[in-house]
Design a protein around this motif. Structure first.
Motif, PDB file in Angstrom:
ATOM      1  N   ASP A   1      -5.028 -34.282  24.855  1.00 19.56           N
ATOM      2  CA  ASP A   1      -5.416 -33.205  23.961  1.00 19.56           C
ATOM      3  C   ASP A   1      -5.785 -33.690  22.570  1.00 19.56           C
ATOM      4  N   MET A   2      -5.187 -34.788  22.146  1.00 25.23           N
ATOM      5  CA  MET A   2      -5.376 -35.217  20.769  1.00 25.23           C
ATOM      6  C   MET A   2      -6.724 -35.910  20.586  1.00 25.23           C
ATOM      7  N   THR A   3      -7.302 -35.727  19.416  1.00 24.71           N
ATOM      8  CA  THR A   3      -8.479 -36.485  19.027  1.00 24.71           C
ATOM      9  C   THR A   3      -8.203 -37.133  17.680  1.00 24.71           C
ATOM     10  N   LEU A   4      -8.841 -38.250  17.454  1.00 26.23           N
ATOM     11  CA  LEU A   4      -8.684 -38.983  16.203  1.00 26.23           C
ATOM     12  C   LEU A   4     -10.002 -38.992  15.447  1.00 26.23           C
ATOM     13  N   ASP A   5      -9.908 -39.054  14.130  1.00 23.38           N
ATOM     14  CA  ASP A   5     -11.083 -39.217  13.281  1.00 23.38           C
ATOM     15  C   ASP A   5     -11.443 -40.703  13.295  1.00 23.38           C
ATOM     16  N   MET A   6     -12.562 -41.020  13.919  1.00 24.45           N
ATOM     17  CA  MET A   6     -12.979 -42.411  14.055  1.00 24.45           C
ATOM     18  C   MET A   6     -13.950 -42.848  12.965  1.00 24.45           C
ATOM     19  N   ASN A   7     -14.220 -41.996  12.002  1.00 25.24           N
ATOM     20  CA  ASN A   7     -15.128 -42.354  10.906  1.00 25.24           C
ATOM     21  C   ASN A   7     -14.448 -43.367  10.000  1.00 25.24           C
ATOM     22  N   ARG A   8     -14.983 -44.555   9.980  1.00 28.99           N
ATOM     23  CA  ARG A   8     -14.357 -45.619   9.206  1.00 28.99           C
ATOM     24  C   ARG A   8     -14.621 -45.422   7.715  1.00 28.99           C
ATOM     25  N   LYS A   9     -13.558 -45.501   6.954  1.00 29.15           N
ATOM     26  CA  LYS A   9     -13.705 -45.361   5.509  1.00 29.15           C
ATOM     27  C   LYS A   9     -12.582 -46.111   4.812  1.00 29.15           C
TER      28      LYS A   9
ATOM     29  N   SER B   1     -10.736 -49.378   2.557  1.00 29.74           N
ATOM     30  CA  SER B   1     -10.330 -50.748   2.884  1.00 29.74           C
ATOM     31  C   SER B   1      -8.817 -50.825   3.010  1.00 29.74           C
ATOM     32  N   LEU B   2      -8.381 -51.652   3.933  1.00 27.91           N
ATOM     33  CA  LEU B   2      -6.956 -51.824   4.187  1.00 27.91           C
ATOM     34  C   LEU B   2      -6.635 -53.305   4.258  1.00 27.91           C
ATOM     35  N   ALA B   3      -5.656 -53.736   3.457  1.00 30.88           N
ATOM     36  CA  ALA B   3      -5.138 -55.099   3.513  1.00 30.88           C
ATOM     37  C   ALA B   3      -3.689 -55.027   3.962  1.00 30.88           C
TER      38      ALA B   3
ATOM     39  N   ALA C   1      -2.286 -39.940   3.743  1.00 29.66           N
ATOM     40  CA  ALA C   1      -3.391 -40.499   2.968  1.00 29.66           C
ATOM     41  C   ALA C   1      -2.840 -41.314   1.795  1.00 29.66           C
ATOM     42  N   PHE C   2      -3.434 -42.471   1.576  1.00 28.04           N
ATOM     43  CA  PHE C   2      -3.103 -43.272   0.396  1.00 28.04           C
ATOM     44  C   PHE C   2      -4.292 -44.172   0.104  1.00 28.04           C
ATOM     45  N   GLY C   3      -4.438 -44.542  -1.182  1.00 27.69           N
ATOM     46  CA  GLY C   3      -5.616 -45.319  -1.553  1.00 27.69           C
ATOM     47  C   GLY C   3      -6.864 -44.584  -1.103  1.00 27.69           C
ATOM     48  N   ASP C   4      -7.719 -45.278  -0.365  1.00 30.87           N
ATOM     49  CA  ASP C   4      -8.917 -44.628   0.170  1.00 30.87           C
ATOM     50  C   ASP C   4      -8.940 -44.638   1.697  1.00 30.87           C
ATOM     51  N   VAL C   5      -7.741 -44.655   2.315  1.00 29.47           N
ATOM     52  CA  VAL C   5      -7.632 -44.631   3.777  1.00 29.47           C
ATOM     53  C   VAL C   5      -6.649 -43.553   4.217  1.00 29.47           C
ATOM     54  N   GLU C   6      -6.580 -43.346   5.532  1.00 31.61           N
ATOM     55  CA  GLU C   6      -5.636 -42.402   6.109  1.00 31.61           C
ATOM     56  C   GLU C   6      -4.952 -43.033   7.321  1.00 31.61           C
ATOM     57  N   LEU C   7      -3.653 -42.783   7.441  1.00 31.88           N
ATOM     58  CA  LEU C   7      -2.909 -43.127   8.647  1.00 31.88           C
ATOM     59  C   LEU C   7      -2.788 -41.864   9.484  1.00 31.88           C
TER      60      LEU C   7
ATOM     61  N   ALA D   1      -8.525 -45.826  10.760  1.00 36.49           N
ATOM     62  CA  ALA D   1      -9.930 -46.188  10.946  1.00 36.49           C
ATOM     63  C   ALA D   1     -10.499 -46.571   9.583  1.00 36.49           C
ATOM     64  N   ALA D   2     -10.360 -47.825   9.232  1.00 36.78           N
ATOM     65  CA  ALA D   2     -10.822 -48.303   7.928  1.00 36.78           C
ATOM     66  C   ALA D   2     -12.143 -49.035   8.079  1.00 36.78           C
ATOM     67  N   ALA D   3     -12.903 -49.066   7.011  1.00 36.71           N
ATOM     68  CA  ALA D   3     -14.161 -49.807   7.023  1.00 36.71           C
ATOM     69  C   ALA D   3     -13.919 -51.290   7.274  1.00 36.71           C
ATOM     70  N   THR D   4     -12.730 -51.751   6.932  1.00 36.52           N
ATOM     71  CA  THR D   4     -12.373 -53.148   7.139  1.00 36.52           C
ATOM     72  C   THR D   4     -11.913 -53.430   8.565  1.00 36.52           C
ATOM     73  N   GLY D   5     -11.825 -52.384   9.399  1.00 38.19           N
ATOM     74  CA  GLY D   5     -11.441 -52.569  10.800  1.00 38.19           C
ATOM     75  C   GLY D   5     -10.407 -51.555  11.237  1.00 38.19           C
ATOM     76  N   ASN D   6     -10.401 -51.246  12.532  1.00 39.91           N
ATOM     77  CA  ASN D   6      -9.412 -50.328  13.098  1.00 39.91           C
ATOM     78  C   ASN D   6      -8.071 -51.033  13.257  1.00 39.91           C
TER      79      ASN D   6
END
Length: 232
Positions: free
Chosen positions: A2-10, A12-14, A132-138, A156-161
């Motif tokens: 049933d669940m869906t995830l937001d796969m739009n990468r946005k 950066s995550l270190a 949400a924190f910084g410019d990413v979401e968990l 789903a970060a621009a730096t990689g999933n």
């Protein structure tokens, strides 16, 4: 499924990993922009806070999150809160917030290790929640089986999933299911769920030992392949 995830990468995550505690738990510092989230502080929270300040200078701690309520993943929460301040929120699932005290007692009885009980959680996480924190979401995915309220945190970060999987997934295997609230059926289903839900290139950050990827597990993890039957 049933669940869906937001796969739009946005964003950066270190990620910084600190292995600590009596059974070598991986604590993660997830950094995005000027903020950091601490995931699974295992042991000696004050010392972890010092390591955090050294590795991530000047970053605001947005949250402390535990993937599940076992003592080797929550043992440093109280100490970190003392060191960082009570305004830093502690997050965990509702089901696992209820087992923390018993999990600490169990570890004391089984192995003789003692941990400090964390404070009352500031937020109880459920599937579909977002941190949400910084410019990413968990994004929170419920993965019971190792514990009743185990969760995976997907980004789903621009730096990689990336997925913080706690003890739900180990390379080629899964976490133990013989402790209170564990379920072999549930963890097999949870492995199938993340195998179907997460992109193949997702880097899986494990609670103990080395990393893996969803692609690698789809090829080699017989437990995940068994669980996938429910999602095909």
């Amino acid at each position: 499924m049933d669940m869906t995830l937001d796969m739009n990468r946005k964003g950066s995550l270190a990620i910084h990993c600190v292995t600590n505690g009596p059974i070598q738990t991986n604590t993660y510092f997830a950094v995005s922009d000027d903020e950091v989230v601490v995931i699974d502080p295992a042991w000696e929270g004050e010392r972890l806070a010092e390591v955090l300040a050294d590795r991530c200078p000047g970053k605001r701690v947005a949250a402390i999150i535990c993937t599940h309520g076992h003592a080797d993943h929550i043992g440093g929460v109280a100490g970190m809160r003392r060191a960082l301040g009570s305004d830093v929120p502690f997050l965990i699932s509702e089901a696992d917030s209820e087992i923390m005290g018993r999990a600490i007692e169990d570890m004391r009885e089984m192995w003789g290790f003692d941990h400090e009980l964390p404070p009352v959680p500031d937020r109880l996480l459920s599937e579909g929640d977002v941190v949400a924190f910084g410019d990413v979401e968990l994004q929170v995915v419920a993965t019971p089986g190792h514990t009743p309220g185990g969760i995976v945190l997907f980004c789903a970060a621009a730096t990689g999933n990336v997925a913080f999987v706690g003890d739900t997934l180990f390379p080629g295997a899964h976490g133990r299911t013989d402790l209170e609230g564990g379920s072999e059926k549930q963890i097999i289903d949870s492995l199938g769920k993340i195998g179907a839900l997460l992109p193949a290139d997702t880097l899986c950050l494990i609670g103990h030992n080395d990393t893996t990827t969803i692609e690698r597990e789809l090829e080699s993890n017989l437990f995940m392949r068994r669980g996938l039957r429910h999602y095909r």
